[in-house]
Write an enzyme that holds these catalytic residues in place. Structure first.
Site, PDB file in Angstrom:
ATOM      1  N   GLU A  30       1.772 -26.417  37.184  1.00 35.30           N
ATOM      2  CA  GLU A  30       2.094 -25.077  37.648  1.00 35.30           C
ATOM      3  C   GLU A  30       0.905 -24.497  38.413  1.00 35.30           C
ATOM      4  OE1 GLU A  30       5.453 -23.266  35.111  1.00 35.30           O
ATOM      5  OE2 GLU A  30       3.553 -22.679  34.230  1.00 35.30           O
ATOM      6  N   GLY A  64       5.257 -16.796  39.804  1.00 31.11           N
ATOM      7  CA  GLY A  64       5.704 -15.411  39.928  1.00 31.11           C
ATOM      8  C   GLY A  64       5.366 -14.760  41.261  1.00 31.11           C
ATOM      9  N   LYS A 112       9.422 -15.520  29.223  1.00 30.13           N
ATOM     10  CA  LYS A 112       8.244 -14.640  29.120  1.00 30.13           C
ATOM     11  C   LYS A 112       8.581 -13.411  28.262  1.00 30.13           C
ATOM     12  CE  LYS A 112       6.836 -16.289  33.628  1.00 30.13           C
ATOM     13  NZ  LYS A 112       5.816 -16.271  34.654  1.00 30.13           N
ATOM     14  N   HIS A 158      -0.103 -22.148  29.191  1.00 35.21           N
ATOM     15  CA  HIS A 158       0.432 -21.472  30.381  1.00 35.21           C
ATOM     16  C   HIS A 158      -0.690 -20.680  31.049  1.00 35.21           C
ATOM     17  CE1 HIS A 158       2.764 -18.785  32.906  1.00 35.21           C
ATOM     18  NE2 HIS A 158       3.766 -19.633  32.784  1.00 35.21           N
ATOM     19  N   SER A 161       7.567 -20.429  41.070  1.00 36.77           N
ATOM     20  CA  SER A 161       8.557 -19.923  42.026  1.00 36.77           C
ATOM     21  C   SER A 161       9.595 -20.972  42.406  1.00 36.77           C
ATOM     22  CB  SER A 161       7.871 -19.348  43.276  1.00 36.77           C
ATOM     23  OG  SER A 161       7.040 -18.266  42.902  1.00 36.77           O
ATOM     24  N   GLU A 218      -0.781 -17.828  32.281  1.00 37.66           N
ATOM     25  CA  GLU A 218      -0.905 -16.423  31.835  1.00 37.66           C
ATOM     26  C   GLU A 218      -1.678 -16.348  30.529  1.00 37.66           C
ATOM     27  OE1 GLU A 218       3.285 -15.492  32.137  1.00 37.66           O
ATOM     28  OE2 GLU A 218       3.130 -15.679  34.312  1.00 37.66           O
ATOM     29  N   ASN A 240      11.376 -20.348  31.005  1.00 40.53           N
ATOM     30  CA  ASN A 240      10.350 -19.554  30.324  1.00 40.53           C
ATOM     31  C   ASN A 240      10.699 -18.084  30.540  1.00 40.53           C
ATOM     32  OD1 ASN A 240       8.076 -18.314  29.344  1.00 40.53           O
ATOM     33  ND2 ASN A 240       6.711 -19.027  30.972  1.00 40.53           N
TER      34      ASN A 240
HETATM   35  C1  PEP Z   1       6.283 -19.854  34.702  1.00 39.97           C
HETATM   36  O1  PEP Z   1       5.972 -18.774  34.243  1.00 39.97           O
HETATM   37  O2  PEP Z   1       6.130 -20.881  34.034  1.00 39.97           O
HETATM   38  C2  PEP Z   1       6.858 -19.886  36.041  1.00 39.97           C
HETATM   39  C3  PEP Z   1       6.980 -21.040  36.638  1.00 39.97           C
HETATM   40  O3  PEP Z   1       7.217 -18.684  36.564  1.00 39.97           O
HETATM   41  P1  PEP Z   1       8.017 -18.447  37.950  1.00 39.97           P
HETATM   42  O4  PEP Z   1       9.115 -19.449  38.020  1.00 39.97           O
HETATM   43  O5  PEP Z   1       8.528 -17.039  37.860  1.00 39.97           O
HETATM   44  O6  PEP Z   1       7.034 -18.633  39.051  1.00 39.97           O
END
Ligand code: PEP
Length: 250
Positions: free
Chosen positions: A167, A173, A11, A95, A213, A97, A9
């Site tokens: 997630e 993040g 972003k 997601h 992460s 976000e 992803n």
């Molecule tokens: C994501 O945005 O789906 C995600 C898992 O981000 P990160 O790996 O940076 O935590």
């Protein structure tokens, strides 16, 4: 048998030249990966060009979001059928976000899932709890509600096209990864709920990805678990070498 999947992803990162460069680097490395479906979710603007650049590649493309509407006067929005027409086959829906910054409710997410499937896109449905919800020991209820309200209106045939990504919001993040035990526990729970609501075959065939992460150092420990079928990767998908290591971590 369910697929192993590693999805990046990207972003809202990378200008066009940088994005093309990263795609090129990933393309060079993809031959070192077997038995794993690689999906790249770049900014939607780049999908059409990326489709051309990925000719002869098995890497699939996805968008990061789609509108809950079919078409019409929704300035700035992107319809699922547009995403499909540009050559993507996946779309991330729900997601955290999007849920947090754009106030997407489970009801809106359910509509997006419908638009995606109607356009022959496979949704990557994201779910996960806030830190406070985990601290209150409410994480299983929260995820179950997200599944029931956002996804479980689908029939057995439709849900077969969905990938689920667990997630935990506190891990996205932040550099704080769920432990392999925490992730496996939630993935097993999601599979149990799938079995209860649908049946054993649906539960066993659904790919459930971990996101939050996940990186080149911890992917192996996470992916070693029986109910973790891969990852949805944010930050670490912006470095080709790290993305490759993650894809080789099964
Ligand atoms: C994501 O945005 O789906 C995600 C898992 O981000 P990160 O790996 O940076 O935590």
């Amino acid at each position: 048998m369910r697929k192993k999947i590693v999805a990046g992803n990207w972003k809202m990162n990378l200008q066009l030249n940088e994005a093309k460069q990263l795609l090129q680097e990933i393309k060079v490395l993809e031959k070192n990966v077997s038995d794993v479906k690689l999906i790249i979710n770049p900014p939607a603007l780049y999908i059409s060009l990326f489709r051309e650049l990925l000719e002869n590649s098995v890497i699939a493309l996805g968008a990061q979001n789609c509108s809950e509407h079919v078409s019409g006067a929704y300035t700035g929005e992107i319809a699922a059928q547009m995403i499909k027409s540009c050559g993507a086959t996946y779309v991330i829906v729900g997601h955290s976000e999007r849920r947090t910054y754009y106030h997407e409710t489970n009801a809106i997410i359910a509509e997006k899932i419908n638009r995606a499937l109607a356009s022959d896109l496979s949704p990557i449905f994201c779910c996960g709890e806030l830190l406070s919800e985990r601290e209150e020991n409410n994480h299983f209820n929260v995820v179950e509600q997200q599944l029931k309200e956002g996804l479980f209106h689908l029939n057995e045939n439709e849900i077969k096209n969905v990938v689920i990504a667990y997630e935990p919001v506190w891990a996205i993040g932040t550099g704080v990864t769920a432990t392999a035990e925490q992730a496996q526990e939630m993935h097993a729970f999601i599979r149990k709920v799938l079995k209860e609501f649908y049946n054993e075959a649906v539960a066993q065939n659904c790919s459930i990805l971990y996101g939050g992460s996940c990186n080149a150092s911890n992917a192996k420990e996470l992916f070693a678990n029986p109910d973790i079928d891969g990852g949805l990767i944010g930050g670490a998908s912006l470095k080709a070498a790290d993305f490759l290591v993650i894809a080789q971590s099964f």
